[in-house]
Design an enzyme around this catalytic site. Structure first.
Site, PDB file in Angstrom:
ATOM      1  N   GLU A   1      -3.341  -9.691  32.358  1.00 10.58           N
ATOM      2  CA  GLU A   1      -4.384  -8.707  32.683  1.00 10.58           C
ATOM      3  C   GLU A   1      -4.833  -8.854  34.140  1.00 10.58           C
ATOM      4  O   GLU A   1      -5.264  -7.883  34.762  1.00 10.58           O
ATOM      5  CB  GLU A   1      -5.567  -8.851  31.703  1.00 10.58           C
ATOM      6  CG  GLU A   1      -5.200  -8.276  30.342  1.00 10.58           C
ATOM      7  CD  GLU A   1      -5.852  -8.958  29.157  1.00 10.58           C
ATOM      8  OE1 GLU A   1      -6.846  -9.673  29.323  1.00 10.58           O
ATOM      9  OE2 GLU A   1      -5.335  -8.773  28.032  1.00 10.58           O
TER      10      GLU A   1
ATOM     11  N   ASN B   1      -8.888 -17.362  24.331  1.00  8.45           N
ATOM     12  CA  ASN B   1      -9.249 -16.653  25.552  1.00  8.45           C
ATOM     13  C   ASN B   1     -10.230 -15.546  25.165  1.00  8.45           C
ATOM     14  O   ASN B   1      -9.833 -14.537  24.593  1.00  8.45           O
ATOM     15  CB  ASN B   1      -7.969 -16.076  26.190  1.00  8.45           C
ATOM     16  CG  ASN B   1      -8.262 -15.207  27.397  1.00  8.45           C
ATOM     17  OD1 ASN B   1      -9.396 -15.114  27.855  1.00  8.45           O
ATOM     18  ND2 ASN B   1      -7.227 -14.557  27.922  1.00  8.45           N
TER      19      ASN B   1
ATOM     20  N   GLY C   1      -2.714  -7.738  22.479  1.00  4.45           N
ATOM     21  CA  GLY C   1      -3.697  -6.762  22.018  1.00  4.45           C
ATOM     22  C   GLY C   1      -3.098  -5.551  21.339  1.00  4.45           C
ATOM     23  O   GLY C   1      -3.782  -4.561  21.110  1.00  4.45           O
TER      24      GLY C   1
ATOM     25  N   HIS D   1      -3.125 -14.737  34.041  1.00  4.80           N
ATOM     26  CA  HIS D   1      -3.023 -13.919  32.825  1.00  4.80           C
ATOM     27  C   HIS D   1      -2.484 -12.531  33.187  1.00  4.80           C
ATOM     28  O   HIS D   1      -2.789 -12.007  34.269  1.00  4.80           O
ATOM     29  CB  HIS D   1      -4.402 -13.796  32.168  1.00  4.80           C
ATOM     30  CG  HIS D   1      -4.324 -13.206  30.794  1.00  4.80           C
ATOM     31  ND1 HIS D   1      -4.220 -11.855  30.592  1.00  4.80           N
ATOM     32  CD2 HIS D   1      -4.274 -13.776  29.580  1.00  4.80           C
ATOM     33  CE1 HIS D   1      -4.133 -11.620  29.283  1.00  4.80           C
ATOM     34  NE2 HIS D   1      -4.161 -12.767  28.649  1.00  4.80           N
TER      35      HIS D   1
ATOM     36  N   LYS E   1     -11.808 -13.529  26.975  1.00  6.48           N
ATOM     37  CA  LYS E   1     -11.746 -12.346  27.859  1.00  6.48           C
ATOM     38  C   LYS E   1     -13.168 -11.850  28.190  1.00  6.48           C
ATOM     39  O   LYS E   1     -14.080 -12.668  28.317  1.00  6.48           O
ATOM     40  CB  LYS E   1     -10.864 -11.256  27.231  1.00  6.48           C
ATOM     41  CG  LYS E   1      -9.465 -11.801  26.869  1.00  6.48           C
ATOM     42  CD  LYS E   1      -8.473 -10.742  26.498  1.00  6.48           C
ATOM     43  CE  LYS E   1      -7.138 -11.382  26.142  1.00  6.48           C
ATOM     44  NZ  LYS E   1      -6.101 -10.408  25.816  1.00  6.48           N
TER      45      LYS E   1
ATOM     46  N   SER F   1      -1.095 -11.346  20.087  1.00  4.39           N
ATOM     47  CA  SER F   1      -1.372 -10.993  18.695  1.00  4.39           C
ATOM     48  C   SER F   1      -1.144 -12.144  17.710  1.00  4.39           C
ATOM     49  O   SER F   1      -0.631 -11.922  16.618  1.00  4.39           O
ATOM     50  CB  SER F   1      -0.558  -9.751  18.291  1.00  4.39           C
ATOM     51  OG  SER F   1      -0.907  -8.643  19.105  1.00  4.39           O
TER      52      SER F   1
ATOM     53  N   GLU G   1       3.290 -15.266  27.260  1.00  2.00           N
ATOM     54  CA  GLU G   1       2.625 -14.122  26.651  1.00  2.00           C
ATOM     55  C   GLU G   1       3.375 -12.841  27.007  1.00  2.00           C
ATOM     56  O   GLU G   1       3.143 -12.270  28.083  1.00  2.00           O
ATOM     57  CB  GLU G   1       1.180 -14.014  27.161  1.00  2.00           C
ATOM     58  CG  GLU G   1       0.319 -15.207  26.841  1.00  2.00           C
ATOM     59  CD  GLU G   1      -1.169 -14.853  26.816  1.00  2.00           C
ATOM     60  OE1 GLU G   1      -1.807 -15.122  25.803  1.00  2.00           O
ATOM     61  OE2 GLU G   1      -1.662 -14.271  27.799  1.00  2.00           O
TER      62      GLU G   1
HETATM   63  P1  13P Z   1      -4.341 -10.975  21.728  1.00  2.00           P
HETATM   64  O1  13P Z   1      -4.301 -12.205  20.831  1.00  2.00           O
HETATM   65  O2  13P Z   1      -5.574 -10.170  21.538  1.00  2.00           O
HETATM   66  O3  13P Z   1      -3.070 -10.209  21.634  1.00  2.00           O
HETATM   67  O4  13P Z   1      -4.434 -11.523  23.241  1.00  2.00           O
HETATM   68  C1  13P Z   1      -3.538 -12.498  23.670  1.00  2.00           C
HETATM   69  C2  13P Z   1      -3.944 -12.957  25.016  1.00  2.00           C
HETATM   70  O5  13P Z   1      -3.867 -12.216  25.968  1.00  2.00           O
HETATM   71  C3  13P Z   1      -4.450 -14.320  25.154  1.00  2.00           C
HETATM   72  O6  13P Z   1      -4.569 -14.683  26.488  1.00  2.00           O
END
Ligand code: 13P
Length: 257
Positions: A98, A10, A174, A96, A12, A214, A168
């Site tokens: 976010e 992803n 993150g 997601h 982002k 992560s 997740e």
């Molecule tokens: P990270 O791997 O940066 O923690 O992000 C995970 C994520 O949100 C994948 O969609």
């Protein structure tokens, strides 16, 4: 049951078109030998068509990061499932955390997006996961159950064959804090159980449930080695071709073992 492992990246809010082309090319070249693990990359909407021209004839599949549920109309700034499909993308990340955190996503809008994606022939990667506060309150199972039921309300068992689920935990995204393999496995098993109850054993046995939060080259193997962890949804580590490739290599190794 055939063991499947699918690694998705992803991207982002990262990469201009030029940068996206470069990263996609590197990922393609470094993974030509991968035969068993599935590979998906999800660049921003703006780079989908260009990246498709790079990966169209190889073992790297393309996905988007969101989908709007209406087909067309006065919805300034939104992108429909049909538009995404027309770029050559096959997958779409939906719900997601976010999107929940910053853009008002709810279980209901997740359900609408999934239906629209399926109707257009896209395969949704549906995200679920609890916040730190919810984990500390010991309501992880309750939250994930509500999210799964809400996301897949009204779905047929047949439609579920086109779905990937990504667990997740929000507190692991993150932050560098990964769920331990045992913590992740516990929730993955719960998700598979819920899918089995709603849609039957055949769907539950075959559905890919990815872990995200992560995931890095040094923890990928222990996470992917868990019985109910069928892949990873990778954020930070997918922006570098070498670290993304190392995670894919861990998956391939497990599948060849
Ligand atoms: P990270 O791997 O940066 O923690 O992000 C995970 C994520 O949100 C994948 O969609």
């Amino acid at each position: 049951m055939n063991r499947k492992i699918v690694i998705a990246g992803n991207w982002k809010l990262h990469k201009t078109n030029q940068e996206a082309l470069q990263l996609a090319n590197q990922i393609k070249i470094k993974n030509t030998h991968i035969k068993k693990a599935g590979i998906i990359i999800c660049p921003p909407f703006t780079a989908l068509s260009e990246v498709h021209s790079v990966v169209k004839d190889c073992n790297v599949a393309l996905g988007a990061q969101n989908v709007y549920w209406e087909k067309q109309g006065a919805f300034t700034g939104e992108i429909s499932a049909g538009m995404i499909k027309s770029t050559g993308a096959v997958y779409a990340i939906i719900g997601h955390s976010e999107r929940h955190q910053y853009f008002g996503e709810t279980d209901e809008t997740v359900n609408k997006r999934i239906n629209a994606a399926l109707e257009a022939g896209l395969k949704p990667i549906v995200c679920v996961g609890e916040t730190l506060e919810e984990r500390e309150k010991n309501i992880t199972a309750q939250v994930v159950t509500r999210q799964i039921k809400g996301a897949f309300a009204g779905m047929s068992a047949d439609a579920m064959k086109n779905i990937i689920i990504a667990y997740e935990p929000v507190w692991a995204i993150g932050t560098g804090k990964t769920a331990t393999p045992d913590q992740a496995q516990e929730v993955h098993a719960l998700i598979r159980q819920l899918i089995s109850k709603e849609f039957g054993n055949a769907v539950a046995d075959n559905i890919v449930i990815q872990y995200g939060g992560s995931v890095k080259p040094d923890n990928a193997e222990s996470l992917l080695g868990q019985k109910d962890i069928d892949g990873a949804l990778v954020g930070g580590a997918c922006l570098d071709a070498d670290s993304f490739t190392a995670i894919i290599a861990a998956a391939e190794k497990l599948l060849q073992a």
